[in-house]
Design a protein around this motif. Structure first.
Motif, short mmCIF file in Angstrom:
data_model
loop_
_atom_site.label_atom_id
_atom_site.label_comp_id
_atom_site.label_asym_id
_atom_site.label_seq_id
_atom_site.Cartn_x
_atom_site.Cartn_y
_atom_site.Cartn_z
N ASN A 87 -5.24 -8.30 -5.09
CA ASN A 87 -6.68 -8.19 -4.95
C ASN A 87 -7.04 -7.30 -3.75
OD1 ASN A 87 -9.41 -8.72 -5.31
ND2 ASN A 87 -9.32 -10.69 -4.27
N VAL A 88 -6.35 -7.50 -2.65
CA VAL A 88 -6.59 -6.68 -1.45
C VAL A 88 -6.22 -5.22 -1.74
CG1 VAL A 88 -5.93 -6.28 0.95
CG2 VAL A 88 -6.27 -8.61 0.12
N LYS A 89 -5.07 -5.02 -2.38
CA LYS A 89 -4.63 -3.66 -2.71
C LYS A 89 -5.66 -2.95 -3.59
CE LYS A 89 -1.07 -1.13 -5.21
NZ LYS A 89 0.19 -1.24 -5.97
N LYS A 90 -6.13 -3.63 -4.60
CA LYS A 90 -7.11 -3.03 -5.52
C LYS A 90 -8.38 -2.63 -4.75
CE LYS A 90 -9.81 -4.03 -9.62
NZ LYS A 90 -10.16 -5.05 -10.63
N HIS A 91 -8.84 -3.51 -3.89
CA HIS A 91 -10.05 -3.21 -3.11
C HIS A 91 -9.83 -2.00 -2.19
CE1 HIS A 91 -13.62 -3.67 -0.70
NE2 HIS A 91 -12.85 -3.59 0.36
N VAL A 92 -8.70 -1.98 -1.49
CA VAL A 92 -8.42 -0.88 -0.55
C VAL A 92 -8.31 0.44 -1.31
CG1 VAL A 92 -6.72 0.06 1.06
CG2 VAL A 92 -7.38 -2.34 1.21
N MET A 93 -7.61 0.45 -2.43
CA MET A 93 -7.44 1.69 -3.20
C MET A 93 -8.80 2.19 -3.71
SD MET A 93 -4.34 2.32 -2.70
CE MET A 93 -4.16 3.77 -3.73
N ASN A 94 -9.65 1.29 -4.18
CA ASN A 94 -10.99 1.70 -4.63
C ASN A 94 -11.81 2.24 -3.46
OD1 ASN A 94 -10.57 1.07 -7.32
ND2 ASN A 94 -11.39 -1.00 -7.12
N SER A 95 -11.69 1.62 -2.30
CA SER A 95 -12.42 2.09 -1.13
C SER A 95 -11.93 3.46 -0.69
CB SER A 95 -12.28 1.09 0.02
OG SER A 95 -12.85 -0.14 -0.34
N LEU A 96 -10.62 3.69 -0.74
CA LEU A 96 -10.08 5.00 -0.36
C LEU A 96 -10.56 6.07 -1.34
CD1 LEU A 96 -6.43 4.09 0.67
CD2 LEU A 96 -8.32 4.77 2.17
N LEU B 25 0.81 -1.22 0.00
CA LEU B 25 0.00 0.00 0.00
C LEU B 25 0.85 1.27 0.00
CD1 LEU B 25 -2.76 -1.16 2.49
CD2 LEU B 25 -2.99 -0.86 0.02
N GLU B 26 1.99 1.23 0.68
CA GLU B 26 2.85 2.41 0.70
C GLU B 26 3.43 2.74 -0.67
OE1 GLU B 26 5.66 1.62 3.86
OE2 GLU B 26 4.38 2.64 5.33
N GLN B 27 3.49 1.76 -1.57
CA GLN B 27 3.96 2.01 -2.94
C GLN B 27 3.08 3.03 -3.64
OE1 GLN B 27 3.98 -1.78 -4.92
NE2 GLN B 27 5.77 -2.51 -3.81
N ASP B 28 1.82 3.11 -3.25
CA ASP B 28 0.87 4.05 -3.87
C ASP B 28 0.64 5.28 -3.00
OD1 ASP B 28 0.54 2.59 -6.18
OD2 ASP B 28 -1.19 1.49 -5.43
N GLY B 29 1.49 5.53 -2.03
CA GLY B 29 1.39 6.74 -1.24
C GLY B 29 0.42 6.67 -0.08
N VAL B 30 -0.07 5.49 0.24
CA VAL B 30 -1.01 5.34 1.35
C VAL B 30 -0.23 5.36 2.66
CG1 VAL B 30 -2.69 3.78 2.42
CG2 VAL B 30 -2.62 4.00 -0.06
N THR B 31 -0.74 6.09 3.65
CA THR B 31 -0.17 6.07 4.99
C THR B 31 -0.72 4.85 5.71
OG1 THR B 31 -0.09 8.48 5.04
CG2 THR B 31 0.06 7.33 7.16
N VAL B 32 0.17 4.02 6.25
CA VAL B 32 -0.25 2.76 6.85
C VAL B 32 0.17 2.72 8.32
CG1 VAL B 32 -0.04 0.24 6.77
CG2 VAL B 32 -0.05 1.56 4.64
N PHE B 33 -0.77 2.34 9.17
CA PHE B 33 -0.49 2.07 10.57
C PHE B 33 -0.72 0.59 10.79
CE2 PHE B 33 -1.99 6.48 10.47
CZ PHE B 33 -0.89 7.11 11.03
#
Length: 189
Positions: A169-178, A82-90
């Motif tokens: 698959n998880v990454k795609k779903h999370v990015m769409n949700s964001l 997720l961080e590859q796409d600039g998402v802040t992750v905790f």
């Protein structure tokens, strides 16, 4: 079976570590994109409408994701992806840490393991919802009873991923949700 899963997770972790090293050294990295849809709790209802969206592309839409899982390798792999796409992750290894992370940080989305060492994922989600009732979540589980999934649905969880899951698959779903979260907040034009 658990040994196969552990070996698989270690191999995937080594793969992501190698990709990161390639990127740091300026070498090209090949990326394979897959179009598998995540499993749904309510696949027969209005999920198709939610996933279809309005056909607009909003471009890169970084947000904040909390990954709650007692397995550090899963947290690390999802974080790097997720961080590859600039998402802040905790990250949080248990329910109490997850609730505290939601208290301290503005979290847009939660990837939540159903079985945690100190409490169930459902109990952790209830605690998070007391702090932030609008945070979206998806469950990650190796097993889940219909009762737990029904309770999660009542708490607004519409998506779950069965372990071992496809990381892309998880990454795609999370990015769409964001993107949906940011669009609703009016932050993306």
């Amino acid at each position: 079976m658990i040994y196969v899963l552990i070996v698989l997770l270690v191999c995937i972790g080594a793969f992501f570590y190698g990709r990161r090293r390639q990127r740091e050294n300026g070498r090209p990295v090949l990326v394979k994109h897959e179009t598998i849809q995540p499993m749904r709790i309510k696949p027969w209802e209005e999920q198709a409408e939610d996933d279809a969206g309005d056909g607009q592309s909003f471009g890169a839409c970084p947000g904040t994701v909390l990954i709650v899982d007692d397995q550090p390798l899963i947290r690390m792999m999802l974080r790097e992806l997720l961080e590859q796409d600039g998402v802040t992750v905790f990250e949080a290894p248990d329910g109490a840490s997850a609730i505290e992370a939601v208290r301290k940080h503005c979290v847009d989305y939660v990837l939540l393991d159903l079985k945690l060492p100190d409490m169930s994922g459902i109990e952790a989600l209830k605690g998070m919802r007391r702090i932030n009732d609008s945070v979206s979540a998806a469950l990650m589980t190796g097993f889940g009873s219909p009762e737990q999934l029904a309770e999660a649905e009542l708490l607004g969880v519409k998506t779950y991923f069965m372990k071992p899951f496809d990381l892309q698959n998880v990454k795609k779903h999370v990015m769409n949700s964001l993107k949906k979260v940011k669009y609703k907040e009016g932050e993306v034009s």
